[in-house]
Design a protein around this motif. Sequence first.
Motif, mmCIF file in Angstrom:
data_model
loop_
_atom_site.group_PDB
_atom_site.id
_atom_site.type_symbol
_atom_site.label_atom_id
_atom_site.label_comp_id
_atom_site.label_asym_id
_atom_site.label_seq_id
_atom_site.Cartn_x
_atom_site.Cartn_y
_atom_site.Cartn_z
ATOM 1 N N SER A 163 0.830 -1.208 0.000
ATOM 2 C CA SER A 163 0.000 0.000 0.000
ATOM 3 C C SER A 163 0.863 1.256 0.000
ATOM 4 N N ALA A 164 1.975 1.197 0.730
ATOM 5 C CA ALA A 164 2.838 2.370 0.800
ATOM 6 C C ALA A 164 3.490 2.648 -0.553
ATOM 7 N N ARG A 165 3.780 1.577 -1.300
ATOM 8 C CA ARG A 165 4.503 1.792 -2.552
ATOM 9 C C ARG A 165 3.568 1.979 -3.734
ATOM 10 N N ARG A 166 2.351 1.463 -3.630
ATOM 11 C CA ARG A 166 1.396 1.594 -4.745
ATOM 12 C C ARG A 166 0.161 2.329 -4.251
ATOM 13 N N PRO A 167 0.141 3.661 -4.372
ATOM 14 C CA PRO A 167 -1.000 4.435 -3.870
ATOM 15 C C PRO A 167 -2.315 3.966 -4.482
ATOM 16 N N ALA A 168 -2.276 3.495 -5.730
ATOM 17 C CA ALA A 168 -3.518 3.045 -6.367
ATOM 18 C C ALA A 168 -4.089 1.850 -5.615
ATOM 19 N N PHE A 169 -3.205 0.937 -5.221
ATOM 20 C CA PHE A 169 -3.634 -0.227 -4.445
ATOM 21 C C PHE A 169 -4.239 0.216 -3.121
ATOM 22 N N GLU A 170 -3.587 1.186 -2.489
ATOM 23 C CA GLU A 170 -4.068 1.678 -1.197
ATOM 24 C C GLU A 170 -5.470 2.265 -1.344
ATOM 25 N N ARG A 171 -5.663 3.073 -2.425
ATOM 26 C CA ARG A 171 -6.977 3.694 -2.634
ATOM 27 C C ARG A 171 -8.055 2.635 -2.836
ATOM 28 N N ARG A 172 -7.709 1.601 -3.602
ATOM 29 C CA ARG A 172 -8.723 0.604 -3.930
ATOM 30 C C ARG A 172 -9.094 -0.251 -2.721
ATOM 31 N N THR A 173 -8.131 -0.496 -1.840
ATOM 32 C CA THR A 173 -8.435 -1.369 -0.700
ATOM 33 C C THR A 173 -9.021 -0.601 0.470
ATOM 34 N N ARG A 174 -8.998 0.742 0.388
ATOM 35 C CA ARG A 174 -9.414 1.543 1.540
ATOM 36 C C ARG A 174 -10.840 1.211 1.982
ATOM 37 N N VAL A 175 -11.742 1.113 1.013
ATOM 38 C CA VAL A 175 -13.147 0.853 1.339
ATOM 39 C C VAL A 175 -13.290 -0.489 2.051
ATOM 40 N N VAL A 176 -12.564 -1.483 1.549
ATOM 41 C CA VAL A 176 -12.660 -2.822 2.140
ATOM 42 C C VAL A 176 -12.191 -2.770 3.588
ATOM 43 N N LEU A 177 -11.050 -2.122 3.819
ATOM 44 C CA LEU A 177 -10.532 -2.057 5.185
ATOM 45 C C LEU A 177 -11.482 -1.284 6.088
ATOM 46 N N ASP A 178 -12.058 -0.192 5.552
ATOM 47 C CA ASP A 178 -13.048 0.572 6.320
ATOM 48 C C ASP A 178 -14.182 -0.340 6.765
ATOM 49 N N ALA A 179 -14.706 -1.097 5.815
ATOM 50 C CA ALA A 179 -15.834 -1.978 6.123
ATOM 51 C C ALA A 179 -15.439 -2.996 7.181
ATOM 52 N N MET A 180 -14.220 -3.568 7.027
ATOM 53 C CA MET A 180 -13.765 -4.570 7.996
ATOM 54 C C MET A 180 -13.692 -3.989 9.394
ATOM 55 N N GLN A 181 -13.319 -2.695 9.482
ATOM 56 C CA GLN A 181 -13.163 -2.113 10.815
ATOM 57 C C GLN A 181 -14.476 -1.657 11.422
ATOM 58 N N VAL A 182 -15.395 -1.216 10.570
ATOM 59 C CA VAL A 182 -16.665 -0.716 11.103
ATOM 60 C C VAL A 182 -17.572 -1.870 11.526
#
Lengths: 679, 353
Positions: free
Chosen positions: A163-182
Motif C-alpha cells: 500500500s505504501a509503494r502503490r498508492p492506487a492499491f491503497e486507494r482501492r483497498t481503503r473501502v474494504v478495510l473501512d468496512a472490515m473495521q466498522v
Amino acid sequence: MSTARLESVPRVGLSRLPIRFLVPAAVSAAFAALLALVWGDPIPSWWNFRIGPWIDSVENWIILHRGTHWLFRYLFDPLSRWLHNLVQWDLNLLHFLTWPGLLTLVVVVAARVSGIRAAVTAGVAVFVIGGLGVWEPAMITVALILVSVAVAIALGLPLGILSARRPAFERRTRVVLDAMQVMPAFCYLLPCVLLFDIGYPPAVVATVIFALPAAIRLTLHGLRGVPDQLVEVGTANGATARQSLWKIQLPVARPALLLGVNQTINLALGIVVIAALVGAEGLGQEVLAGLQHLDVGQAFDAGLAIVAVAIVLDRLTAGRSRRAARAFRRDRTPRRARVELVVGLAAVAVAVVAGKLWSSGVFPTSINFSVHDPVNHAVDWCRNHLRNGVPIIGGTGSISDFTVLHLLDPIRSFLTNLPWWGVVSGVTALAWATAGRRVAAVCAVALVVVAGLHATGSASGSIWVDTMDTLSQVLVAVVIAMAIALPVGIIAGRSERFFAAIRPLLDAAQVMPAFVYLVPVIGLFNVGRVPGVIASVVYALPPGIRLTALGIREVPAETIEAARSTGATNRQILTKVQLPLALRSIMLGLNQTILMVLSVVIIAGLVGGGALGVDVVYGLTKSELGLGVEAGVAIVALAVVLDRMTQGWAAGIRGVGGRAEIPRTIRASRSKILEMETA
Amino acid sequence: MSATDVPTISCRGVWKVFGARAERVVGSALADLPRAELEAKTGCVAAVKDVSFDVPEGCVFVVMGLSGSGKSTLVRCLSGLIESTAGQVMIDGEDIAGCPPEWLRDLRRDRVSMVFQHFGLLPHRRVLDNVAFGLEVAGKPKAERHARAGDMLDLVGLSGLGDSYPDELSGGMQQRVGLARALANDPEILLFDEPFSALDPLIRRDMQDEVARLQRELKKTVVFITHDLQEALKLGDQIAIMRDGRFVQVDTPEAVVARPVDDYVRDFVRDVPRGHVLTAGGIMGAPLDADETEGTVAASTLVSELLPIVVATERPVAVIDDDGRVCGTVDRLSVLRALAEDPAPAHIDGVPA
C-alpha cells in the motif's frame, strides 16, 4: 470527502445559512415524497433483497456438499486443519514449557525487549493468571492469539508495504478495510462458522479479519512517517529500491511497526474472547459461562485473567522508551549480549525441568487469588441494598425503570412510528446539511438497503423495526456517554495530575473485552435493554474522555499564553480557545464512542438487549444464518451511517488534534489514541 | 586550478516544470506568467527555467536565491534525483537525461555525492555506519567500508565518535557526519543543498571554514546551494543569483558586488561590507609609469587591506598580477569610490534614504 469538508466548514455567513439548510431540506422532502408515493408505507414486500433466503440456500448447499465439493476438500478444509494444527501445536509448546518455564521465558524476553520493570510486571501477571485458577483456558486463549497475530502480521506487513509503494492499491483497498473495521465482529463470525466449521479455525479467521486492517494501516502509517529526505538520501547514495526499503524505510519505521504489532495483539485479544460463541474454548468461554449462569464471580476471574494476558503480551512487545533504548544500546557489548542469551536460555531450561519434576507442570491449586466469592458476595450485597430504597437516586432498579420509561421507550416509539421513508429522508437531510452531499448519499443508500431486508424470525418481526430499536439504544447510550466523557475529558485535559491518575483506569477499561462489562451490570440492573446501554456507556467512555482530553492538551501553549496575555479568564480560555480548537478531536471521540457503543449494544443481545443483537445471536446459536446475516447487514448499514456522518462533522472542523490523516488511516480506537499520544 | 576542455558539470537550457503535460510550458510565454497564475491556468509549477552554466573541474559554483526560487530543484537535476523536463545536464561531457536508472545509480554511487539541508542521517545507524552507507549499498565489504568511514570521520574532525548515534550529536557535528558520508565514496562532484541553513550563526561560520579547508585539500567540483549571500561570497568561485527559476546574474563574487545587473541583485548586495569583497584588481585604474607609483600590491588584495596602504602614501600604488607584472594602479580616490559607491539609485540622485 472534499465536498463534505467544503460544505460543512462552519464559517458560513448568516446570509448563506438558509441556503445551506434549505437545499438539503427541499431535496430530501422531494426524496421522501418519491419514496412515499412509489413505495408507500409499510415497506412494500417487493423491495426485498432476499439475502436471508439466499444465505439459507447457501448454507444448505454447504451442508450437503461439505464433504465432496473441491472448495472444501482442497481449500477450506485443509486451511481449517492447518489453522487447527497451528493452534494445537502452540498449545502443546505452552504445555511443554510448564508454568515455571513459561514464567521464566516471559520474564527473560520482557527484560530483553522492554526492560527490567516491564519484566517484573509481566512476571507478576503470569503468576496472577495461574492464581486465578484459569491457567488452562488462558493457555488456549494465548495460543489462539499467537496464531491469529502471526497470521495477521504475516499478511498485514507485506500488504502494508504494498500500500505504501502503490498508492492506487491503497486507494482501492481503503473501502474494504473501512468496512472490515466498522463491522462488529459478531457479523463475520457467522460466515466463518459456515466455511470453517466450529472450533479454533473460525475464531482465528474472525480475529485475523478484525486485526488485519490495523496491521496493514499501521504498517502503511509507519512507512509514510519515514521522512522523504531519508528516502532521498538513499537514492542520492545510489541505493536500489530494495536497499532503500530494507536499509532505510523499514528500520526507520521500526518503532511505528512495533507499535503496530502491539496494537494488533490488543485488538486480537478483544475479539478472541467473543470467539467463545463459535465453540473456541479459552477465557472467553469462562466469561460466557459466567454470563449465562449469572455467576459474576466466575466471569470476573476470567475477565481479570484476560487483562493479565493483555498486560503480559503488552510488556513483551512494548519496547523501551527512546531514552531507555539509548542507554540500553550504549551499555551493550557483543560479549554481554552473548552472556545474557546463554544465561536466559539456561534459566528457562532449568525452570522447564523444575516444572516437570514439581507436580508435573500443573499450576499448584494452593496458590489462589480467585476473586470469585468476594465478587459474588459484593454483587449480592449490591442487589440487596442498591436495587431499591437508596436515598435520592432510588436505587438501580428505579434507574433502570426510569431509563426504559423516559429514555429508551419514547425514542424507540418515535423512530418506529415514523414512516420508514420519513426516517430515510430525515437522516439524509441531516447528513446533507451537516456533512455534505456525498455523506448524505451514502446514508440514503445504506438505509434504503436496510428497508430491503425482510428475514423472518427477527425479534420484532421486522428487521427495519429492530434497526430502529437498536438505533434508539445507541442514541441513548451515546448521549449518556458523552455527557460523562466531556466534563471528565475537559478536566483531564486541563489537569496533568488528574489525567495521570485516571490513565491506568482508562487503559484497563479498554483492554477488558466488552463482554466482561455486561456481567456486573446484569447483577445490578437485571436483564433487558438497560444493562446493554450501561455496559456500552462504560466501554465507550475511555475513547471519549481520551480524545476530549487530548484535543484540549494539544492546543499549543503559545495560543493559551496569547489568550491569557490579552486578559482572558480561565473560563474564557476554555470556552473561546480550548474547546473550539479541541472540537475536531471531540468529534472524533464522538465517532469512536458511537462505534464502540454499537458493538456493545449488539453483544447485549445475549442478555436481553433485543433488536438486531438478538437476531445475530439467534442466527449464530440456532443456525438461522439467513436471519443472522441480514441482521449483520443492517448493523453494518447503521454503522456506516453513524460513522460517515460523524466523520463528516469532524472533517469540517478546523482545529488541533486528530490530524486529518489519522482518522482515515487508523480507525481502531486504541491504536489511534496511542498514535496520538506517542506522536 | 586547471580547467580541462570539458567542464565537469555543464547545463544547457535546463527546465524543470512540475505537473501534467509539463512540456507545453517549456520555452512558451506561459513560463513568464507569475507562479500562481501559471498554476491556476495549467496546474503546472515551473521551478527551473532555461538555466545554463558550466562548472570547471575543482571549482565551487554557488547558486544563491530566496526560498522558492528553484535552486533546490536545480541541484537535484544535476544527479538525476529529479529528471529535468528539457535541456541537457552533462556530467564529464555525458548527458544524464534519458540514462537508465542503473546508470544513474552508479553515477551517484561513484561520482556524485550530496549533503542535505537537514543532514539526512539515518537515526537507527551508528555514525560510522551512516558514513559508510554509500559504500554499503555499493556492496563494499564491511572491513573496507568501516576503515574508509573511520578515515572520513578523522578528516571532518569527529575522530572517535563512530559508535555514537546521530541523535547524540549537536547539529554542527551531525552535518560533519553528513559531510563525511558525502566524501566517503571519494566523488568528483559534491552537491550541497543549503547544508548550513539549519545551524546557528557561529556554528555555520565554523562549518563554512571547514568546507573551505576541505576544498583546499581535496579540490572537488562543487555546486553549493544557499540563501545566505555572505556564505556565497565566502565559498564561491562563481555565483549565480537565481530568481523565479531563472539565473539573473552569473559572475565572480566580486563582480556581483561591484556590478549588480539589476535592482534585484543590487538589493541583495546592498548590505555587503564592500571592503571585504572588492579587491585591488577589481577597482584598479589603468597602469601608470613606474616613477609615478609608490610600492606594489597583489591584485587579490582586499580593499579593506588596501586602505592603510593608500593612506600611508599620497602617490598611486601599482597593482601586480600573479606573475608579478604591473597590471594597474589604485589610489586614495579609487579606494574611496569603491567603498562609498552605493548601488541604490536614490542616493546617486542625492535623495536621502
